[in-house]
Design a protein around this motif. Sequence first.
Motif, short mmCIF file in Angstrom:
data_model
loop_
_atom_site.label_atom_id
_atom_site.label_comp_id
_atom_site.label_asym_id
_atom_site.label_seq_id
_atom_site.Cartn_x
_atom_site.Cartn_y
_atom_site.Cartn_z
N ARG A 16 -57.39 71.48 41.09
CA ARG A 16 -56.40 72.47 41.15
C ARG A 16 -56.75 73.76 41.57
NH1 ARG A 16 -54.67 69.84 35.96
NH2 ARG A 16 -53.15 68.13 36.38
N SER A 38 -49.90 72.75 40.72
CA SER A 38 -49.97 71.41 39.86
C SER A 38 -50.47 70.15 40.62
CB SER A 38 -48.50 70.90 39.36
OG SER A 38 -47.72 70.81 40.75
N ASP A 259 -46.99 65.56 43.19
CA ASP A 259 -47.60 66.79 42.28
C ASP A 259 -47.87 67.94 43.09
OD1 ASP A 259 -50.25 66.41 43.27
OD2 ASP A 259 -49.90 64.49 42.18
#
Length: 286
Positions: A16, A38, A259
């Motif tokens: 991330r 995310s 995501d």
Amino acid sequence: MAPFSSLPSMELRLGRRELLLGTAAAGFALAVRPVAASTVTTPDRGLMAGWVSVPAADGPVKAYRARPAKGSGFPVVLVVQEIFGVHAYIQDVCRRLAQLGYLAIAPSLFDRQGDVTVLPDIAAILPLVATVPDAQVMADLDATAAWVAASGEGDVARLGITGFCWGGRITWLYAAHNPKLKAGVAWYGRLVGTASERQPLFPIDLIAKLKAPVLGLYAGNDDGIPTESVQRMQAALKAAGSPSRIEVFPGAPHGFHADYRPTYRAAAAAAGWTQMQAWFRTNGVV
């Protein structure tokens, strides 16, 4: 096979962070940038992952394949892309499945029509995607399964399929197409629609022809797939006595597993992922 949630949290945090710094964004389709914080990056440690060339009737199809680095004869999951192509998210899904012990392979199903990953927005992508015939897609998925069988890397007697959005509809179609398929998991794919020469049938039309059970994972607050169409499909499956079924996640939006997008809902995505694994195990894709 270890669950995806058991992957080292530090590696996920590093993934991330790399995205936030912009070092990994190049792998995502132009139309989806900037990607969300995310976004998960699954490590390829212990995997063989990368692009392969799949021979097909109309010329080679490139495909992203991920599998454990050691061993062979793995259960096989065909991964079907969203409208954004086989970009970083779909590649990551393949690695997640490979970390679970599968050979996961995502053929690039729009390439004969064009490269959607370089198009700037959905308005530019949709006309291209509309030109992709279902028959071409079925043939390319068959060719991909044949390539896996010939490679010896995977065991297509344990063949599953999963797809997202555009690929969710294709998952239902392929379950009606391939008698050797063991199971499918469709993430929020359209169930009804207007027939055309290139897309003559929709999942609602194919219930009696399903050759493998499909688990549909759908959003309760989907702005593109009406609740009424999901309810129609649920009722039709029940009336037909089909082993296929649909799970609806209340309040979740379309794309809740993606995501890298603002539509991501971690709880629904994790629950769907767990249900997908259980569905594959129950139906012989293990």
